[in-house]
Design a protein around this motif. Structure first.
Motif, PDB file in Angstrom:
ATOM      1  N   VAL A   1       0.856  -1.194   0.000  1.00 58.35           N
ATOM      2  CA  VAL A   1       0.000   0.000   0.000  1.00 58.35           C
ATOM      3  C   VAL A   1       0.890   1.241   0.000  1.00 58.35           C
ATOM      4  CG1 VAL A   1      -1.913  -1.076   1.249  1.00 58.35           C
ATOM      5  CG2 VAL A   1      -0.105   0.092   2.540  1.00 58.35           C
ATOM      6  N   ILE A   2       0.273   2.355  -0.395  1.00 58.98           N
ATOM      7  CA  ILE A   2       0.972   3.638  -0.276  1.00 58.98           C
ATOM      8  C   ILE A   2       0.175   4.474   0.718  1.00 58.98           C
ATOM      9  CG2 ILE A   2      -0.127   4.477  -2.426  1.00 58.98           C
ATOM     10  CD1 ILE A   2       2.472   6.185  -2.836  1.00 58.98           C
ATOM     11  N   VAL A   3       0.897   5.034   1.673  1.00 59.50           N
ATOM     12  CA  VAL A   3       0.235   5.827   2.710  1.00 59.50           C
ATOM     13  C   VAL A   3       0.487   7.302   2.398  1.00 59.50           C
ATOM     14  CG1 VAL A   3       0.065   6.266   5.188  1.00 59.50           C
ATOM     15  CG2 VAL A   3       0.633   3.965   4.352  1.00 59.50           C
TER      16      VAL A   3
ATOM     17  N   GLY B   1       6.710  12.734   1.953  1.00 57.45           N
ATOM     18  CA  GLY B   1       6.275  12.038   3.159  1.00 57.45           C
ATOM     19  C   GLY B   1       5.452  10.783   2.900  1.00 57.45           C
ATOM     20  N   PHE B   2       5.117  10.515   1.640  1.00 61.05           N
ATOM     21  CA  PHE B   2       4.382   9.275   1.359  1.00 61.05           C
ATOM     22  C   PHE B   2       5.286   8.082   1.647  1.00 61.05           C
ATOM     23  CE2 PHE B   2       1.350  10.949  -2.176  1.00 61.05           C
ATOM     24  CZ  PHE B   2       0.926  11.935  -1.320  1.00 61.05           C
ATOM     25  N   PHE B   3       4.690   6.973   2.046  1.00 63.13           N
ATOM     26  CA  PHE B   3       5.543   5.784   2.182  1.00 63.13           C
ATOM     27  C   PHE B   3       4.797   4.519   1.774  1.00 63.13           C
ATOM     28  CE2 PHE B   3       3.601   6.187   6.382  1.00 63.13           C
ATOM     29  CZ  PHE B   3       3.301   4.872   6.745  1.00 63.13           C
TER      30      PHE B   3
ATOM     31  N   GLN C   1      -3.829   3.675   0.397  1.00 60.73           N
ATOM     32  CA  GLN C   1      -4.302   3.221  -0.915  1.00 60.73           C
ATOM     33  C   GLN C   1      -3.536   1.990  -1.334  1.00 60.73           C
ATOM     34  OE1 GLN C   1      -3.738   6.122  -4.012  1.00 60.73           O
ATOM     35  NE2 GLN C   1      -5.518   7.325  -3.400  1.00 60.73           N
ATOM     36  N   GLU C   2      -4.192   1.135  -2.058  1.00 58.77           N
ATOM     37  CA  GLU C   2      -3.501   0.016  -2.703  1.00 58.77           C
ATOM     38  C   GLU C   2      -2.371   0.605  -3.547  1.00 58.77           C
ATOM     39  OE1 GLU C   2      -5.040  -2.231  -6.704  1.00 58.77           O
ATOM     40  OE2 GLU C   2      -6.380  -0.716  -5.905  1.00 58.77           O
ATOM     41  N   PHE C   3      -1.181   0.030  -3.512  1.00 60.66           N
ATOM     42  CA  PHE C   3      -0.094   0.474  -4.392  1.00 60.66           C
ATOM     43  C   PHE C   3      -0.304  -0.204  -5.751  1.00 60.66           C
ATOM     44  CE2 PHE C   3       3.951   0.694  -6.472  1.00 60.66           C
ATOM     45  CZ  PHE C   3       4.452   1.935  -6.089  1.00 60.66           C
ATOM     46  N   VAL C   4      -0.642   0.586  -6.755  1.00 62.74           N
ATOM     47  CA  VAL C   4      -0.971   0.004  -8.050  1.00 62.74           C
ATOM     48  C   VAL C   4       0.303  -0.252  -8.841  1.00 62.74           C
ATOM     49  CG1 VAL C   4      -2.297   0.262 -10.164  1.00 62.74           C
ATOM     50  CG2 VAL C   4      -3.121   1.326  -8.056  1.00 62.74           C
TER      51      VAL C   4
ATOM     52  N   THR D   1       2.557   1.122 -15.143  1.00 58.86           N
ATOM     53  CA  THR D   1       3.362   2.242 -15.625  1.00 58.86           C
ATOM     54  C   THR D   1       2.556   3.524 -15.476  1.00 58.86           C
ATOM     55  OG1 THR D   1       2.615   1.587 -17.815  1.00 58.86           O
ATOM     56  CG2 THR D   1       4.863   1.031 -17.231  1.00 58.86           C
ATOM     57  N   ARG D   2       3.256   4.587 -15.099  1.00 62.15           N
ATOM     58  CA  ARG D   2       2.552   5.837 -14.793  1.00 62.15           C
ATOM     59  C   ARG D   2       2.465   6.740 -16.018  1.00 62.15           C
ATOM     60  NH1 ARG D   2       5.991   8.557 -11.462  1.00 62.15           N
ATOM     61  NH2 ARG D   2       7.574   7.091 -12.130  1.00 62.15           N
ATOM     62  N   TYR D   3       1.282   7.290 -16.218  1.00 62.94           N
ATOM     63  CA  TYR D   3       1.054   8.279 -17.272  1.00 62.94           C
ATOM     64  C   TYR D   3       0.261   9.422 -16.667  1.00 62.94           C
ATOM     65  CZ  TYR D   3       2.624   4.829 -20.596  1.00 62.94           C
ATOM     66  OH  TYR D   3       3.394   3.932 -21.278  1.00 62.94           O
TER      67      TYR D   3
ATOM     68  N   ASP E   1       9.437  12.455 -12.656  1.00 62.73           N
ATOM     69  CA  ASP E   1      10.680  11.901 -12.155  1.00 62.73           C
ATOM     70  C   ASP E   1      10.660  12.107 -10.643  1.00 62.73           C
ATOM     71  OD1 ASP E   1      12.996  10.630 -12.694  1.00 62.73           O
ATOM     72  OD2 ASP E   1      14.116  12.407 -13.283  1.00 62.73           O
ATOM     73  N   GLU E   2      10.653  11.012  -9.901  1.00 64.29           N
ATOM     74  CA  GLU E   2      10.450  11.142  -8.468  1.00 64.29           C
ATOM     75  C   GLU E   2      11.635  10.565  -7.701  1.00 64.29           C
ATOM     76  OE1 GLU E   2       5.610  11.179  -8.285  1.00 64.29           O
ATOM     77  OE2 GLU E   2       6.565   9.241  -8.420  1.00 64.29           O
ATOM     78  N   THR E   3      12.130  11.376  -6.796  1.00 57.07           N
ATOM     79  CA  THR E   3      13.261  10.944  -6.000  1.00 57.07           C
ATOM     80  C   THR E   3      12.773  10.547  -4.601  1.00 57.07           C
ATOM     81  OG1 THR E   3      15.487  11.594  -5.236  1.00 57.07           O
ATOM     82  CG2 THR E   3      13.825  13.271  -5.125  1.00 57.07           C
TER      83      THR E   3
END
Ligand code: AMP
Length: 355
Positions: A151-153, A163-165, A186-189, A192-194, A224-226
């Protein structure tokens, strides 16, 4: 609902002498450049010193600056801006820096429907809107004990993924959660991201037709996420997590992308449904909006967020995208916004696109 009399304000505006104004950040180079191409004067609102870096980009630089001590001070300058026949183009940073409440009472004609803010910023309302439109969103897990898949919190009000994890078990969730901060799970889906950049015109019928007006797809990007996008260079995420290194989702930039063409009908159907539902819920979204999606291996879209204004993901396309090229060469989202304002001014319909 906004209670400002934009209608009255617009009657005093000189429609042949409009100024496009925005806050100097986010997508402002593109907005000023697009407005300039459509023949508008431009004004950049900047905090503190004049933004020196604009000198390095003469074609993206505003004609003039309004320098304020802090963003809230913009509210004190609205008379001056009205005298310049200023139309404000809100972007994510604009709304964030000014604050939602101040943005709603900003006494200036603003591109788009300001009332959309309460529908996108409240996660429950956002779900009512998007699921009500028939879109699939990631499943929400109400009770953390039910975590049986990754999941993603997300903390409320967290910006840019900060701060998401990710958690894979209840124990992990409990260990990582910062107490006292409201959150959703949330469920971590997987997929591929668009990030799909649409433009909805309630006043022009020259694109994908809707019950009122028409819809365009101008571009799409991937953020682009670090550190999540690069963390694997150091080892697997599982390995790193054991060392206490957790991936983060802070946006640092945007990458251009195109999608397999067979998915485009779905993209338009989703955009259509979102606009039609918005017309029923709150007089309609206007102009640019972005659906943030994950495409699964079954080629299904899961939509985890909507942004109801120009997104920074349009910045790779200051001079057009592989999609906008089929509408008009050299068409950025910033330019498309300017065109909409120009068209509405000519047809005496500015009140239909400004709130
Ligand atoms: P957001 O602030 O909701 O746009 O999310 C920040 C980032 O977290 C997104 O750009 C995605 O990379 C990631 N993300 C958000 N929601 C999900 C989800 N349900 N499944 C997978 N990744 C997600």
């Amino acid at each position: 609902m906004t209670e400002i009399n934009i209608h009255g304000m617009l009657t005093n505006y000189d429609k042949k002498n409009l100024t496009i104004a925005t806050v100097c950040s986010h997508s402002s180079l593109q907005i000023f450049n697009g407005a300039r191409k459509e023949g508008f004067k431009t004004l950049g609102i900047a905090v503190g010193e004049k933004r020196k870096y604009y000198d390095a980009f003469p074609l993206g630089k505003p004609d003039e600056f309004l320098i304020v001590k802090n963003y809230k001070e913009i509210l004190k300058h609205t008379d001056e801006l009205q005298e310049k026949n200023a139309i404000v183009i809100p972007h994510g940073s604009f709304v964030e820096y000014l604050g939602a409440e101040n943005f709603l009472k900003l006494d200036l004609p603003t591109f788009g429907n300001r009332n959309v803010l309460m529908w996108e910023s409240n996660r429950d309302k956002e779900r009512i809107w998007l699921e009500g439109a028939g879109l699939t969103m990631p499943r929400e897990i109400k009770d953390p004990h039910d975590i049986d898949k990754p999941v993603i919190v997300k903390y409320h009000g967290a910006k840019g993924g900060k701060g998401f994890f990710i958690a894979k078990t209840y124990d992990e969730f409990k260990r990582r959660l910062e107490k006292g901060k409201p959150f959703v799970i949330q469920e971590f889906v997987l997929g591929t991201r668009y990030y799909l950049h649409y433009f909805y015109s309630p006043i022009q019928d020259n694109a994908y037709k809707l019950s009122k007006g028409s819809l365009q797809l101008l571009s799409m990007d991937r953020r682009d996420e670090t550190t999540i996008d690069e963390v694997q260079r150091l080892g697997s995420i599982a390995e790193l997590e054991e060392l206490g290194i957790h991936p983060t989702f802070v946006v640092t930039g945007n990458i251009p992308i195109v999608m397999r063409e067979s998915l485009l009908p779905k993209v338009f159907k989703m955009g259509e449904a979102v606009v039609e539902k918005s017309l029923k819920l709150f007089d309609g979204i206007i102009g640019s909006f972005c659906l943030e999606t994950v495409v699964t291996e079954d080629l299904e879209f899961k939509v985890f967020e909507i942004s109801a204004r120009i997104v920074a993901g349009t910045n790779p396309y200051s001079f057009g995208s592989p999609y906008s090229e089929f509408i008009q060469p050299d068409l950025s989202t910033g330019r498309r916004i300017a065109q909409e304002i120009k068209y509405a001014a000519k047809k005496n319909q500015l009140d239909k696109i400004l709130t």
